[in-house]
Write an enzyme that holds these catalytic residues in place. Structure first.
Site, PDB file in Angstrom:
ATOM      1  N   GLY A  27       5.203 -28.158   2.305  1.00  0.00           N
ATOM      2  CA  GLY A  27       3.936 -28.726   1.857  1.00  0.00           C
ATOM      3  C   GLY A  27       3.314 -27.955   0.703  1.00  0.00           C
ATOM      4  O   GLY A  27       3.955 -27.143   0.057  1.00  0.00           O
ATOM      5  N   HIS A  33       8.479 -29.739  -6.412  1.00  0.00           N
ATOM      6  CA  HIS A  33       8.853 -30.594  -5.279  1.00  0.00           C
ATOM      7  C   HIS A  33       8.975 -32.052  -5.723  1.00  0.00           C
ATOM      8  O   HIS A  33       9.890 -32.763  -5.307  1.00  0.00           O
ATOM      9  CB  HIS A  33       7.763 -30.558  -4.199  1.00  0.00           C
ATOM     10  CG  HIS A  33       7.564 -29.237  -3.525  1.00  0.00           C
ATOM     11  ND1 HIS A  33       6.389 -28.525  -3.610  1.00  0.00           N
ATOM     12  CD2 HIS A  33       8.387 -28.507  -2.732  1.00  0.00           C
ATOM     13  CE1 HIS A  33       6.485 -27.424  -2.891  1.00  0.00           C
ATOM     14  NE2 HIS A  33       7.692 -27.366  -2.365  1.00  0.00           N
TER      15      HIS A  33
END
Ligand code: PAF
Length: 275
Positions: A27, A33
């Protein structure tokens, strides 16, 4: 985009996708990402992201409690990047009472493994579980975690997982700093100093491009740059075989030069594969 909190929810959703690309994350998503997500989606037509701060890959004195978390922001970013579903379980969903299994890939020689004993068994265990739950055709990881990439490749090969593993180049800020969720810990002066990690790698890359092949000399080039930054405390600068992670002492045509340093209280890593 769907949010799954339980293994059962993923299992009922999974048959909807013929091929599925997967990006495991902890996260606090950043552009690095999101590039992996776009790659997974382009390759498979559908993409899943896991968001789970995996407690068993943190040592007692690591930053587990402090690790940045913002699920609402992550969901918005994942959806905009084309994610079809996010798996964000609670710790108890993956590690119910009595959970003791560990997956140990056995690549023990790497500098990061020596600096963080038990870390890669924690990574390999959670990634094996996530692979079993999500059942992806392809999983995409970043080269920034070079040792992790070697561990996952070996895991997939040794256990015949039938999942293609792709390692994408490290995403960098404009000044060269490798993108990392942990960069959010840095104060402005630490952020300015943190560029020294990529500069150290560039010094070794320059020497390699000039024909230098002696691992000790290449390592020394990087170390000299790091040592000149007062806010940096070097954890290691290592020269290793990129596949076996065994330290190199003789001249080589492919060298993984990896480093870890603390900038203030924040431990950052970076690497480059020379050749
Ligand atoms: O690279 C990471 O963020 C983590 O190590 C991973 C692969 C998601 C496992 O927890």
């Amino acid at each position: 985009m769907q949010l799954c909190r339980t293994v059962a929810e993923v299992r009922s959703l999974r048959p909807k996708f013929a091929r599925l690309g997967f990006v495991p994350t902890m996260g606090y998503l950043h552009e690095g990402h999101l590039r992996l997500v776009r790659r997974a989606k382009a390759a498979c037509g559908a993409a899943a992201v896991s968001i789970f701060v995996n407690p068993i890959q943190f040592a007692a004195d690591d930053d587990l409690e402090r690790y940045p978390r913002d699920l609402a922001r992550d969901l918005a970013l994942a959806e905009a990047a084309g994610t079809d579903f996010v798996f964000a379980p609670e710790a108890g969903e993956l590690y119910p009472r009595g959970f003791t299994t560990r997956v140990d890939v056995g690549l023990t020689e790497g500098a990061e493994n020596r600096a963080r004993p038990g870390h890669f068994a924690g990574v390999a265990t959670v990634v094996t579980k996530l692979f079993n739950i999500i059942q992806p055709s392809l999983a995409v990881f970043g080269q920034k975690d070079a040792e992790q990439a070697a561990v996952i490749r070996k895991l997939a090969r040794d256990l015949d997982l039938g999942i293609k593993i792709e390692i994408a180049p490290t995403a960098r800020e404009a000044d060269g700093l490798a993108m990392s969720s942990r960069n959010s810990y840095l104060t402005p002066s630490e952020r300015a100093a943190a560029v020294v990690l990529s500069r150290a790698l560039q010094a070794a890359e320059f020497a390699f491009a000039q024909g230098e092949r002696d691992p000790a000399v290449l390592r020394a080039r990087a170390l000299t740059v790091l040592a000149a930054e007062p806010l940096a405390r070097v954890d290691y600068v290592a020269v290793a075989d990129p596949d076996t992670l065994n330290p190199l002492s003789l001249p080589a045509e492919r060298i993984l030069l990896s480093l870890a340093a603390r900038i203030g209280a924040t431990r950052l890593i970076d690497n480059t594969v020379l050749g």
